[in-house]
Design an enzyme around this catalytic site. Structure first.
Site, PDB file in Angstrom:
ATOM      1  N   LYS A  71       0.852  -1.114   0.001  1.00 51.88           N
ATOM      2  CA  LYS A  71       0.019   0.228   0.112  1.00 51.88           C
ATOM      3  C   LYS A  71       0.935   1.179  -0.034  1.00 51.88           C
ATOM      4  O   LYS A  71       0.404   2.207  -0.635  1.00 51.88           O
ATOM      5  CB  LYS A  71      -0.967   0.017   1.316  1.00 51.88           C
ATOM      6  N   ASP A 107     -10.420   2.510   2.497  1.00 50.45           N
ATOM      7  CA  ASP A 107     -10.580   1.761   3.798  1.00 50.45           C
ATOM      8  C   ASP A 107     -11.582   2.388   4.914  1.00 50.45           C
ATOM      9  O   ASP A 107     -12.231   1.654   5.192  1.00 50.45           O
ATOM     10  CB  ASP A 107      -9.192   1.270   4.351  1.00 50.45           C
TER      11      ASP A 107
END
Ligand code: ATR
Length: 273
Positions: A71, A107
């Site tokens: 990420k 997220d």
């Protein structure tokens, strides 16, 4: 003459990635919305994330999700970043268009949506305790603040919680150690530590949950020590499966402009196969 439907290609890139539920989730979204896409899991070598992205772009993929441990590299390779990706300092959703690589992080939006829409807890003005100051916490702070909460971040290494909270000065946020929590109560307690992976002791004092509080663990798949503690304290308990599906739905929306219904997909994932 028959018109051939083009199938747009997407993938999730991780290492490891074979356990990922994302291909199933996106296949269910595609079926439900009638979108013609393919979505596969691709394991990139640990030193081969950028090369994998380049290959996908060459092969005409439209975007990808990015999971552990890439990420941060995804954040670095994006040519454009959303505000929430900037705040998270990490990217889980990339979109490819010509020379442009757009990075976003879904997220936190997934977490907020799961709490508000699926669990029916309105976050505005709620007292939220966020446990942990690692990557999982960075991903969710801005969307939680935007939802109107007052936030306390607690971390074993207190200085990391202070550092994370400092990035949002001027807002209702405080960072520190667990020892500061004695005597305080919260409406929502979120476990964003990796402590659920081992049966280590939960660093929370008795009485931390306000009456009717929600205890939310970003983990899913098993009862964690945090969940067991919360249950013993009388809190309502939720795992992170809804967040997983909601962050995927947000990525699907970014790519396709269509918001899939998540409830049937969550129900399907909870049904033992
Ligand atoms: P992730 O990307 O999953 O958040 P990370 O960046 O390694 O992973 O962060 C893990 C988080 O879990 C950290 O906040 C860590 O606390 P420290 O910063 O003090 O290391 C927290 N954590 C891990 N094991 C823990 C434990 N046994 N008790 C309390 N916190 C723990």
């Amino acid at each position: 003459m028959r018109i051939k439907q083009m199938t747009d290609r997407y993938a999730v890139i991780g290492h490891p990635v074979s356990h990922s539920k994302s291909p199933l989730i996106h296949a269910l979204f595609a079926e439900q919305t009638g979108q013609h896409i393919s979505y596969e899991a691709i394991e990139a070598p640990l030193d081969g994330f950028v090369a994998t992205i380049e290959r996908l772009r060459r092969d005409g993929y439209r975007g990808c999700n990015v999971t552990v441990p890439f990420k941060f590299e995804a954040f670095d390779c994006a040519t454009e970043l959303s505000e929430r990706a900037r705040a998270a300092q990490a990217v889980n959703t990339l979109s490819f268009e010509g020379d442009k690589i757009s990075g976003d992080n879904t997220d936190g939006a997934g977490l907020v949506r799961d709490i508000e829409q699926n669990l029916n807890v309105e976050l505005q003005d709620k007292r939220v305790l966020l446990m942990g100051a690692g990557g999982a916490s960075y991903g969710v702070v801005l969307p939680l603040l935007t939802a109107g909460v007052t936030m306390n971040i607690a971390n074993r290494t207190a200085s990391k919680a202070v550092e994370l909270a400092m990035k949002f000065t001027g807002t209702r946020i405080h960072g520190g150690g667990y020892e500061e929590l004695v005597g305080q109560q919260f409406d929502v307690v979120i476990n964003a530590t990796s402590a659920g992976l081992s049966d280590s002791e939960v660093p929370l004092p008795d009485g931390i949950f306000a009456p009717g509080a929600l205890a939310y663990d970003m983990m899913y798949g098993r009862e964690t020590p945090f969940m067991a503690f919360a249950r013993s304290q009388g809190a309502r308990v939720a795992d992170g499966l809804g967040m997983l599906v909601e962050q995927a739905a947000e990525a699907f929306y970014i790519w396709r402009g269509v918001r899939p219904e998540t409830a049937p997909v969550i129900a399907r994932l909870r049904t033992p196969q």
